[in-house]
Design a protein around this motif. Structure first.
Motif, PDB file in Angstrom:
ATOM      1  N   UNK A   1     -26.763  47.314  56.915  1.00  0.00           N
ATOM      2  CA  UNK A   1     -26.188  48.121  55.835  1.00  0.00           C
ATOM      3  C   UNK A   1     -25.945  47.264  54.591  1.00  0.00           C
ATOM      4  N   UNK A   2     -25.462  46.042  54.783  1.00  0.00           N
ATOM      5  CA  UNK A   2     -25.213  45.157  53.644  1.00  0.00           C
ATOM      6  C   UNK A   2     -26.528  44.760  52.962  1.00  0.00           C
TER       7      UNK A   2
ATOM      8  N   UNK B   1     -21.632  39.365  61.594  1.00  0.00           N
ATOM      9  CA  UNK B   1     -21.488  40.812  61.553  1.00  0.00           C
ATOM     10  C   UNK B   1     -22.360  41.431  62.633  1.00  0.00           C
ATOM     11  N   UNK B   2     -21.907  42.539  63.215  1.00  0.00           N
ATOM     12  CA  UNK B   2     -22.784  43.272  64.135  1.00  0.00           C
ATOM     13  C   UNK B   2     -24.040  43.718  63.378  1.00  0.00           C
ATOM     14  N   UNK B   3     -25.160  43.793  64.067  1.00  0.00           N
ATOM     15  CA  UNK B   3     -26.436  44.103  63.427  1.00  0.00           C
ATOM     16  C   UNK B   3     -26.386  45.337  62.525  1.00  0.00           C
TER      17      UNK B   3
ATOM     18  N   UNK C   1     -25.083  45.364  39.444  1.00  0.00           N
ATOM     19  CA  UNK C   1     -24.185  44.385  40.067  1.00  0.00           C
ATOM     20  C   UNK C   1     -24.023  44.779  41.536  1.00  0.00           C
ATOM     21  N   UNK C   2     -23.920  43.774  42.407  1.00  0.00           N
ATOM     22  CA  UNK C   2     -23.746  44.007  43.840  1.00  0.00           C
ATOM     23  C   UNK C   2     -22.349  43.570  44.242  1.00  0.00           C
ATOM     24  N   UNK C   3     -21.634  44.435  44.941  1.00  0.00           N
ATOM     25  CA  UNK C   3     -20.299  44.089  45.420  1.00  0.00           C
ATOM     26  C   UNK C   3     -20.293  44.100  46.931  1.00  0.00           C
ATOM     27  N   UNK C   4     -19.627  43.083  47.503  1.00  0.00           N
ATOM     28  CA  UNK C   4     -19.585  42.932  48.948  1.00  0.00           C
ATOM     29  C   UNK C   4     -18.240  42.316  49.325  1.00  0.00           C
ATOM     30  N   UNK C   5     -17.717  42.699  50.488  1.00  0.00           N
ATOM     31  CA  UNK C   5     -16.505  42.078  50.996  1.00  0.00           C
ATOM     32  C   UNK C   5     -16.888  41.176  52.161  1.00  0.00           C
ATOM     33  N   UNK C   6     -16.483  39.912  52.078  1.00  0.00           N
ATOM     34  CA  UNK C   6     -16.779  38.933  53.120  1.00  0.00           C
ATOM     35  C   UNK C   6     -15.470  38.284  53.529  1.00  0.00           C
ATOM     36  N   UNK C   7     -15.135  38.388  54.818  1.00  0.00           N
ATOM     37  CA  UNK C   7     -13.909  37.778  55.353  1.00  0.00           C
ATOM     38  C   UNK C   7     -12.712  38.098  54.462  1.00  0.00           C
ATOM     39  N   UNK C   8     -12.510  39.384  54.185  1.00  0.00           N
ATOM     40  CA  UNK C   8     -11.349  39.896  53.440  1.00  0.00           C
ATOM     41  C   UNK C   8     -11.290  39.517  51.969  1.00  0.00           C
ATOM     42  N   UNK C   9     -12.410  39.090  51.384  1.00  0.00           N
ATOM     43  CA  UNK C   9     -12.435  38.845  49.939  1.00  0.00           C
ATOM     44  C   UNK C   9     -13.584  39.633  49.318  1.00  0.00           C
ATOM     45  N   UNK C  10     -13.272  40.380  48.260  1.00  0.00           N
ATOM     46  CA  UNK C  10     -14.276  41.156  47.548  1.00  0.00           C
ATOM     47  C   UNK C  10     -14.991  40.237  46.576  1.00  0.00           C
ATOM     48  N   UNK C  11     -16.335  40.231  46.659  1.00  0.00           N
ATOM     49  CA  UNK C  11     -17.175  39.400  45.804  1.00  0.00           C
ATOM     50  C   UNK C  11     -18.034  40.319  44.945  1.00  0.00           C
TER      51      UNK C  11
END
Length: 77
Positions: free
Chosen positions: A23-24, A16-18, A37-47
């Protein structure tokens, strides 16, 4: 989770750009501080990371490189 909804094995490393990386990390820190709970999208998948997750920091050195990994682990059962 039923057998029909079991997720496939996955091993993805995404650059990811800095500014996006910062931000993440900020959103993760805010969720941890607030016990949420923490939600994040990585390579088009929501975790969705549960509050019960375990956190560790790993340092590796070898072959002319060093690496620091911030790891978050939890059981999916």
């Amino acid at each position: 989770m039923s057998t029909g909804t079991r997720k496939r094995a996955r091993d993805v490393e995404k650059d990811y750009p800095l500014p996006q990386f910062i931000e993440k990390l900020r959103r993760l820190a805010d969720a941890l501080e607030n016990g949420e709970r923490f939600e994040i999208q990585i390579a088009n998948e929501r975790i969705s990371v549960p509050v019960r997750a375990q956190y560790n920091i790993e340092h590796e050195r070898g072959d002319g490189e060093e690496e620091i990994e911030f790891q978050i682990k939890w059981s999916i059962t």
